[in-house]
Design a protein around this motif. Structure first.
Motif, PDB file in Angstrom:
ATOM      1  N   SER A 194      22.797  14.910   5.734  1.00  7.44           N
ATOM      2  CA  SER A 194      24.413  16.325   5.359  1.00  7.44           C
ATOM      3  C   SER A 194      23.749  16.974   5.193  1.00  7.44           C
ATOM      4  O   SER A 194      23.858  18.461   3.930  1.00  7.44           O
ATOM      5  N   GLY A 195      22.679  17.286   5.824  1.00 12.35           N
ATOM      6  CA  GLY A 195      21.484  18.501   5.583  1.00 12.35           C
ATOM      7  C   GLY A 195      22.139  20.122   6.414  1.00 12.35           C
ATOM      8  O   GLY A 195      21.542  20.810   6.698  1.00 12.35           O
ATOM      9  N   GLY A 196      22.435  19.640   7.171  1.00  8.53           N
ATOM     10  CA  GLY A 196      23.689  20.883   8.225  1.00  8.53           C
ATOM     11  C   GLY A 196      22.750  20.596   9.624  1.00  8.53           C
ATOM     12  O   GLY A 196      22.794  21.444   9.674  1.00  8.53           O
ATOM     13  N   LYS A 197      22.521  19.415   9.809  1.00 10.68           N
ATOM     14  CA  LYS A 197      21.291  19.315  11.738  1.00 10.68           C
ATOM     15  C   LYS A 197      22.973  19.489  12.532  1.00 10.68           C
ATOM     16  O   LYS A 197      22.480  20.213  13.181  1.00 10.68           O
ATOM     17  N   SER A 198      23.690  18.761  11.904  1.00 18.62           N
ATOM     18  CA  SER A 198      25.034  18.590  13.520  1.00 18.62           C
ATOM     19  C   SER A 198      25.134  19.876  13.410  1.00 18.62           C
ATOM     20  O   SER A 198      25.907  20.259  14.668  1.00 18.62           O
ATOM     21  N   THR A 199      25.809  20.589  12.488  1.00 15.23           N
ATOM     22  CA  THR A 199      26.301  21.866  11.948  1.00 15.23           C
ATOM     23  C   THR A 199      25.371  23.060  13.247  1.00 15.23           C
ATOM     24  O   THR A 199      25.680  23.931  13.591  1.00 15.23           O
ATOM     25  N   ARG A 233      28.292  16.245   1.284  1.00  9.82           N
ATOM     26  CA  ARG A 233      28.913  15.402   1.132  1.00  9.82           C
ATOM     27  C   ARG A 233      29.806  14.674   0.151  1.00  9.82           C
ATOM     28  O   ARG A 233      30.646  14.243  -0.078  1.00  9.82           O
ATOM     29  N   TYR A 251      24.514  28.437   5.588  1.00  4.63           N
ATOM     30  CA  TYR A 251      23.741  28.648   4.876  1.00  4.63           C
ATOM     31  C   TYR A 251      22.331  28.415   3.596  1.00  4.63           C
ATOM     32  O   TYR A 251      22.308  27.340   3.913  1.00  4.63           O
ATOM     33  N   ASP A 260      27.948  29.538   9.811  1.00  7.35           N
ATOM     34  CA  ASP A 260      28.046  28.600   9.259  1.00  7.35           C
ATOM     35  C   ASP A 260      26.509  27.880   8.534  1.00  7.35           C
ATOM     36  O   ASP A 260      26.885  26.532   8.168  1.00  7.35           O
ATOM     37  N   LYS A 280      33.354  26.334   1.259  1.00  5.58           N
ATOM     38  CA  LYS A 280      33.156  25.863   2.485  1.00  5.58           C
ATOM     39  C   LYS A 280      33.990  25.018   3.263  1.00  5.58           C
ATOM     40  O   LYS A 280      35.085  24.474   4.280  1.00  5.58           O
TER      41      LYS A 280
HETATM   42  N1  LIG Z   1      23.221  24.332   4.818  1.00  5.75           N
HETATM   43  C1  LIG Z   1      24.036  24.514   5.156  1.00  5.75           C
HETATM   44  N2  LIG Z   1      24.940  25.950   5.220  1.00  5.75           N
HETATM   45  C2  LIG Z   1      26.207  25.663   5.666  1.00  5.75           C
HETATM   46  N3  LIG Z   1      27.206  23.911   5.632  1.00  5.75           N
HETATM   47  C3  LIG Z   1      25.809  23.356   5.287  1.00  5.75           C
HETATM   48  C4  LIG Z   1      25.528  22.741   4.822  1.00  5.75           C
HETATM   49  N4  LIG Z   1      24.417  21.960   5.083  1.00  5.75           N
HETATM   50  C5  LIG Z   1      25.575  20.996   4.660  1.00  5.75           C
HETATM   51  N5  LIG Z   1      26.746  21.868   4.780  1.00  5.75           N
HETATM   52  C6  LIG Z   1      27.765  21.103   5.332  1.00  5.75           C
HETATM   53  O1  LIG Z   1      27.733  19.864   4.942  1.00  5.75           O
HETATM   54  C7  LIG Z   1      28.395  18.714   5.873  1.00  5.75           C
HETATM   55  C8  LIG Z   1      27.560  17.878   6.298  1.00  5.75           C
HETATM   56  O2  LIG Z   1      26.342  18.732   7.010  1.00  5.75           O
HETATM   57  P1  LIG Z   1      25.816  17.995   9.444  1.00  5.75           P
HETATM   58  O3  LIG Z   1      27.067  16.857   9.427  1.00  5.75           O
HETATM   59  O4  LIG Z   1      25.991  19.491   9.569  1.00  5.75           O
HETATM   60  O5  LIG Z   1      24.724  17.064   8.390  1.00  5.75           O
HETATM   61  P2  LIG Z   1      23.998  17.025   8.853  1.00  5.75           P
HETATM   62  O6  LIG Z   1      22.355  17.239   8.812  1.00  5.75           O
HETATM   63  O7  LIG Z   1      24.142  16.096  10.745  1.00  5.75           O
HETATM   64  O8  LIG Z   1      24.045  14.940   8.556  1.00  5.75           O
HETATM   65  P3  LIG Z   1      24.046  13.786   8.924  1.00  5.75           P
HETATM   66  O9  LIG Z   1      22.093  13.088   8.563  1.00  5.75           O
HETATM   67  O10 LIG Z   1      24.443  12.752   8.203  1.00  5.75           O
HETATM   68  O11 LIG Z   1      23.751  13.536  10.275  1.00  5.75           O
HETATM   69  C9  LIG Z   1      29.089  19.239   6.187  1.00  5.75           C
HETATM   70  O12 LIG Z   1      30.270  20.085   6.280  1.00  5.75           O
HETATM   71  C10 LIG Z   1      28.280  21.165   6.916  1.00  5.75           C
HETATM   72  O13 LIG Z   1      29.118  22.473   6.616  1.00  5.75           O
END
Ligand SMILES: Nc1ncnc2c1ncn2[C@@H]1O[C@H](COP(=O)(O)OP(=O)(O)OP(=O)(O)O)[C@@H](O)[C@H]1O
Ligand SMILES: [Mg+2]
Length: 631
Positions: free
Chosen positions: A105-110, A412, A70, A68, A335
């Protein structure tokens, strides 16, 4: 039918994994499998490790994240080595809140989701099994039943150190339900599930005025006070806060720094001392991994406030930067599109790649080295081999700016622009030019882009556009060459035969007539000139190629036309140069003759069959390249 069968299988599996027994039977299990008693931190670390670790040029890649996340191998490596691993070994970092800090949107929640889903699965395996006192709302660790004065003996016998004391509720239950006989207390195997609120909790801040600490630590159940006679009877308390439910597992704290301070102090005591206060009871021990996340701006203002010093010193901050590799960014988009409702729209080849180039460019910081411009940096980061640069240079580049990847365009934004364009224009197919245009149009309304950045970003749009032009031209030219690969290989073989003869001062033999021939200087030069090898430099160039070939031979590797970057480029350019006029005329003519029409159809078919276009995107591409070549 298939899905119903799977549901049934899953239920049966769960049934099979169930275990229930007395505390004394549980101790028998521990004799054989002491790891069952591991801490929450240790379980998370072992889960990550169990997915496998690959060693790649001095770095470890934890495969757990592959599915998940990348392009963040290095950030994940740091996270595991500096937090999960030492925390699993009960070192002090465990007592700090893990704060993931990164751009939007850098993937923290992911990442947090991956850990949560991973734990749900892992607790279904033998290595990840978790046992708890049956009927306890906090699924308390059964070992808490061992009285304090016996714990030293226990450790000697079992090699397991017990931390935390029995909760007020279970203390009472042991007395009332088991008549004080600890050995009879029932223990069961539990399986983490966020939906069932077992071992996984999530807390997100809402309106601070209405948000109640009970969300975290549970609350008194007034309806039962009459039955138990007092507010301080633990049976009259509902241990159903997120901290209670997450016991033994993971607790996610969303947007932590947006939270009211009073919530944070609970966490501190929990991480620091392993316990928290609820209702009118003695402290409640809990064992859970607390992961919080926040963005950089919030983090900066948080640490700027002196009042937060104590809190700050009890957090461990781990960066989750943006991915900086074009090819990985492309995967992120793929994805996200797969998961969206535009997944049926045809996306022309290279579209996402070109968008990714733009995005990565906005995230890169300029290098201090004069020889490296942003485009080169982008390529090097993506693992391309560029002449004159080694892995060491790339490592050095990465060290130049500690905050690289903390700003720029987020994934995003890109996906939102793509989908809004598709929906607004009711497109059934979209290409790189559509996307670049849409990214550009959106910059004005992007909330967090300064006008200065906007200027830079517009430049990056043009850079990405230029890259696309090159890709597009190559794609069409390749499709024009009848069997491109074959032609390239033939041309290269021919060139190499001549080079070999030239360097060895030998003759070539004509395969048909058997006649002896001098090396074909004109052919060799016509290829070398494509990449600017001068008359004076030709000898060195040819010798270098021969050296490369023998180096390959020594290692038992096959030298082909991809093995030498500049030679590959020269061969390609030569093939294209020979064709240039044909391509130019064919693609731009408004009234193609029969011959040209046939060629166009052939090319379109190649683009569709071999390169993933559909007929509309293939025709668009041809038209575009025609216009480029005629500029
Ligand atoms: N390095 C990564 N690898 C895979 N998917 C990513 C990556 N970075 C962002 N995404 C994708 O971008 C989208 C936003 O990621 P996510 O919600 O995890 O970010 P966040 O850091 O929690 O953002 P926020 O600060 O807005 O809460 C998701 O669909 C996620 O899958
Ligand atoms: Mg998030």
């Amino acid at each position: 039918m298939d899905i119903l069968k799977k549901i049934q299988d899953h239920r049966e599996q769960e049934e099979e994994l169930k275990w229930e027994g007395t505390f004394s039977e549980y101790l028998d299990l521990l004799k054989e499998r002491p790891y069952l008693a591991q801490s929450a931190h240790s379980r998370v670390y072992n889960m990550i490790k169990s997915a496998g670790v690959a060693e790649e040029h001095d770095h470890k890649r934890y495969k757990f994240f592959d599915e998940d996340i990348y392009g963040l191998d290095e950030a994940m490596e740091k996270l595991v080595e500096e937090y999960f691993h030492p925390a699993a070994r009960r070192l002090d970092v465990r007592k700090r809140i893990l704060l993931l800090m990164g751009p939007v949107s850098g993937g923290k929640s992911t990442l947090v989701n991956l850990l949560k889903r991973g734990m749900e699965k892992y607790t279904h395996t033998d290595e990840g099994a978790v046992f708890a006192i049956k009927g306890c709302p906090m699924h308390e660790d059964p070992l808490h039943l061992v009285p304090n004065h016996l714990r030293k003996d226990f450790q000697e016998e079992y090699g397991i150190r017990i931390e935390g004391s029995l909760s007020p509720l279970n203390t009472m239950r042991v007395e009332t339900e088991y008549g004080g006989r600890i050995e009879d207390v029932l223990v069961e195997r539990i399986f983490f599930s966020e939906d069932k609120r077992t071992g996984i909790g999530t807390f997100s801040p809402s309106d601070p005025k209405s948000q109640d600490i009970a969300d975290l630590t549970g609350s008194i159940d007034f309806s039962t006070i009459a039955q138990y006679g007092s507010e301080s009877d633990p049976r009259a308390y509902r241990f159903d806060g997120e901290l209670n439910k997450a016991n033994r597992g993971i607790m996610e704290f969303q947007e932590m720094l947006k939270c009211d301070e009073k919530f944070l102090w609970h966490l501190l005591s929990l991480t620091q001392e392993g316990n928290f206060k609820a209702g009118r009871f003695a402290l409640i021990s809990a064992d859970e991994l607390i992961i919080a996340h926040t963005n950089e701006a919030e983090y900066r203002s948080f640490i700027a406030n002196k009042k937060n010093e104590a809190l700050h010193s009890r957090m461990i901050v781990m960066p989750v930067p943006y991915n900086l590799k074009v090819s990985q960014e492309e995967r992120i988009y793929e994805k996200m599109i797969r998961e969206s409702d535009i997944r049926d729209v045809h996306i022309a080849p290279h579209t996402l790649r070109v968008a990714a180039m733009f995005t990565i460019l906005t995230r890169l910081k300029e290098s201090k080295k004069a020889s490296i411009d942003v485009l080169k940096k982008m390529r090097l980061y993506d693992g391309e081999i560029l002449e004159g640069f080694s892995d060491v240079d790339v490592e050095e580049l990465k060290k130049e700016h500690a905050d690289e990847g903390m700003s720029g365009i987020d994934p995003r934004y890109v996906i939102n622009r793509i989908s809004s364009t598709i929906i607004k224009k009711e497109l059934t197919s979209i290409n790189a030019l559509d996307v670049l245009r849409s990214l550009k149009d959106g910059l004005g309304s992007h909330a967090s882009i300064s006008s200065e950045d906007k200027e830079r970003y517009l430049d990056f749009i043009s850079l990405a556009r230029k890259e696309y032009d090159e890709i597009a031209k190559k794609e069409v030219q390749k499709a024009f060459v009848y069997s491109y690969e074959e032609s390239a290989v033939t041309l290269m073989d021919n060139y190499l035969d001549n080079v070999e003869a030239y360097c060895n001062k030998a003759k070539l033999r004509d395969p048909l007539t058997g006649e002896e021939l001098n090396p074909d200087e004109r052919l060799m030069r016509s290829i070398e000139e494509q990449i600017g090898v001068s008359e004076n430099a030709k000898k060195a160039f040819r010798e270098e190629i021969l050296i490369r070939i023998s180096a390959y031979a020594r290692k038992g590797k096959k030298f082909d036309y991809q093995s030498h970057e500049r030679l590959r480029e020269a061969i390609q350019k030569k093939l294209f140069a020979d064709l240039k006029d044909v391509v130019k005329i064919t693609t731009s003519t408004k009234t193609p003759d029969e011959q040209q029409l046939k060629k166009i159809n052939e090319v379109v078919a190649t683009l569709i069959d071999e390169h993933g276009y559909n007929s509309s995107s293939a025709n668009e591409l041809l038209k575009y390249v025609g216009s480029l070549l005629n500029r």
